[in-house]
Design an enzyme around this catalytic site. Sequence first.
Site, mmCIF file in Angstrom:
data_model
loop_
_atom_site.group_PDB
_atom_site.id
_atom_site.type_symbol
_atom_site.label_atom_id
_atom_site.label_comp_id
_atom_site.label_asym_id
_atom_site.label_seq_id
_atom_site.Cartn_x
_atom_site.Cartn_y
_atom_site.Cartn_z
ATOM 1 N N GLU A 131 33.784 47.843 47.119
ATOM 2 C CA GLU A 131 33.615 47.676 45.680
ATOM 3 C C GLU A 131 32.186 48.082 45.337
ATOM 4 O OE1 GLU A 131 35.868 47.379 43.627
ATOM 5 O OE2 GLU A 131 34.778 46.902 41.785
ATOM 6 N N GLU B 126 29.892 53.885 36.722
ATOM 7 C CA GLU B 126 29.508 54.091 38.109
ATOM 8 C C GLU B 126 29.956 55.455 38.633
ATOM 9 O OE1 GLU B 126 31.161 50.386 39.175
ATOM 10 O OE2 GLU B 126 29.361 49.340 38.524
ATOM 11 N N ASP C 272 35.657 42.942 39.311
ATOM 12 C CA ASP C 272 35.936 42.509 40.687
ATOM 13 C C ASP C 272 37.375 42.004 40.803
ATOM 14 O OD1 ASP C 272 33.252 43.005 41.038
ATOM 15 O OD2 ASP C 272 32.682 40.909 40.749
HETATM 16 P P1 ADP Z 1 31.996 43.473 35.913
HETATM 17 O O1 ADP Z 1 30.975 44.176 36.737
HETATM 18 O O2 ADP Z 1 31.439 42.434 34.988
HETATM 19 O O3 ADP Z 1 33.136 42.953 36.709
HETATM 20 P P2 ADP Z 1 33.145 46.020 35.145
HETATM 21 O O4 ADP Z 1 32.537 46.949 34.165
HETATM 22 O O5 ADP Z 1 33.129 46.423 36.574
HETATM 23 O O6 ADP Z 1 32.522 44.588 34.896
HETATM 24 O O7 ADP Z 1 34.665 45.747 34.750
HETATM 25 C C1 ADP Z 1 35.049 45.263 33.541
HETATM 26 C C2 ADP Z 1 36.521 45.605 33.357
HETATM 27 O O8 ADP Z 1 37.191 44.434 32.914
HETATM 28 C C3 ADP Z 1 36.756 46.647 32.280
HETATM 29 O O9 ADP Z 1 36.782 47.943 32.812
HETATM 30 C C4 ADP Z 1 38.120 46.263 31.715
HETATM 31 O O10 ADP Z 1 39.164 46.910 32.418
HETATM 32 C C5 ADP Z 1 38.202 44.762 31.977
HETATM 33 N N1 ADP Z 1 37.960 43.999 30.764
HETATM 34 C C6 ADP Z 1 36.819 43.938 30.060
HETATM 35 N N2 ADP Z 1 36.947 43.147 28.983
HETATM 36 C C7 ADP Z 1 38.214 42.675 28.995
HETATM 37 C C8 ADP Z 1 38.986 41.791 28.154
HETATM 38 N N3 ADP Z 1 38.462 41.233 27.058
HETATM 39 N N4 ADP Z 1 40.269 41.534 28.497
HETATM 40 C C9 ADP Z 1 40.803 42.078 29.599
HETATM 41 N N5 ADP Z 1 40.141 42.922 30.426
HETATM 42 C C10 ADP Z 1 38.870 43.219 30.146
#
Ligand code: ADP
Length: 461
Positions: free
Chosen positions: A268, A298, A441
């Site tokens: 990851e 990324e 994650d």
């Molecule tokens: P983090 O590093 O905080 O885990 P990422 O950018 O890697 O964040 O991933 C966030 C992902 O979570 C987004 O690409 C999207 O698919 C999902 N996501 C973000 N906001 C929401 C939401 N309100 N409801 C459902 N899924 C979400």
Amino acid sequence: MIEFLRDFQNMSMYLAYNTNVDAIIYLNEKHIQTLIKEFGAENVKKRMQEYPREINEPLDFVARLIHALKTGKPQSVPLMSYEVDKWFNSRFEHGVERIGGQVGIIANLLANLDFKKVIAYSPLLGKKQAEMFVRRDNLLYPVVENGKLILKKPLEAYKEDDPVKINRIFEFRAGMRFNLGNEVIEVPYSGRFIVACRSEEFARVETSSNFKPYLPEIGEMVDGAILSGYQGIRNHYTDGKNANYYLRKAKEDIKLLKKKKDVKIHVEFASIQDRDLRKKVIFNIFPLADSVGMDEAEIAHILSVLGYRDLSDRIFTYNRIEDTILGAKILLDELNLEVLQIHTIYYLMYITHRDNPLSEGDLLKSLEVGTTLAATRALLGDIKRPEDVKVGLNIPFNEKGEYVKLRLEEALSKMRTREYKIVITPTRIVKNPVSTVGLGDTISAGAFASYLSLLMRKGAY
Ligand code: ADP
């Protein structure tokens, strides 16, 4: 979804390397006034003008905090010295504590989903860290005792003297007022000021020398491994070690995990600011992984260090699906991955080579597991049991989904994609999420675990 939850109960996963504690501190006016009194308004003002980029002593923190309060802008400043931790502990009480770090987040998620065994490893395991893991029999930490590998509950395995990495999130509200010398400051916006711990103790991303020889045994025991935390590696360490040293060790770990059985490894990826370091992690680690997960920003960062600057800029600027597909093809081929998973706010994507044993339909189902888990977590804040997933299943796929699918069809008809399998699912988006921490994650863990379960059902793993 239900079939996958059933499969998970027979699956085991190994996770390494990063855990931490996220502590939320609700700031009040008294906190601030006491700090200003302790350090003296003039000293604080002077340090504010110097605008320290990192925190090496408490005054650096006070100066940057007051600056953030004055402007109301959310900020994050790295804390470089673990010594200063004691000072924080003596001044602030934590309102809420949550587990952080990819290993921490994924371990609790998989354990709560009733996986058979979740083996979570981090080089350090202090008491407070151990307390943040869910207390379930299936969540275990590896220790070596009398020359034997033993899996113990984190609360029975922690080491009293191990430091604990704490990221502190100071929440402040609009309208708070305080005096800085003869200046009256009123906080214009609500927000948060994050002190992110970056002290060297936590940058030694490695497997302890006594546990390392047992990695082949671990690899044989589990159905998959999720590795993360490489973003914590530094270019240089005070004892003369460097990133090359830790990346060599990291490569050894993967080879050892795969020694007895070719266990599938998911990496990851999280963003790495330093370009050289980013490039090193990609070239050292990705070729040894079977599966890699990341978000859209990324992939753009990665393409940029692989030499595809224009494409990288286009992804950043326009967010077009055809550019992301092009980038994904490059990554899949140049690093020869088995599967690459990309998550964005509106859609999730898998790309594999044509010879992947799973059909497009299978791959789609696996992505749906990822977004359903993320939506559940967004809605509830936490997934505590497999049944929780029902609420995620009731959250509709976002409206842009149909448009995204059309764009995919269009892109596929124009591009050379015959050698690949590319599937996309729209995300289920929660309108008012309780929290968005760890959603990426969650998607990756759910997607990888369901990918493995489908391979096993097909007899292809
Ligand atoms: P983090 O590093 O905080 O885990 P990422 O950018 O890697 O964040 O991933 C966030 C992902 O979570 C987004 O690409 C999207 O698919 C999902 N996501 C973000 N906001 C929401 C939401 N309100 N409801 C459902 N899924 C979400």
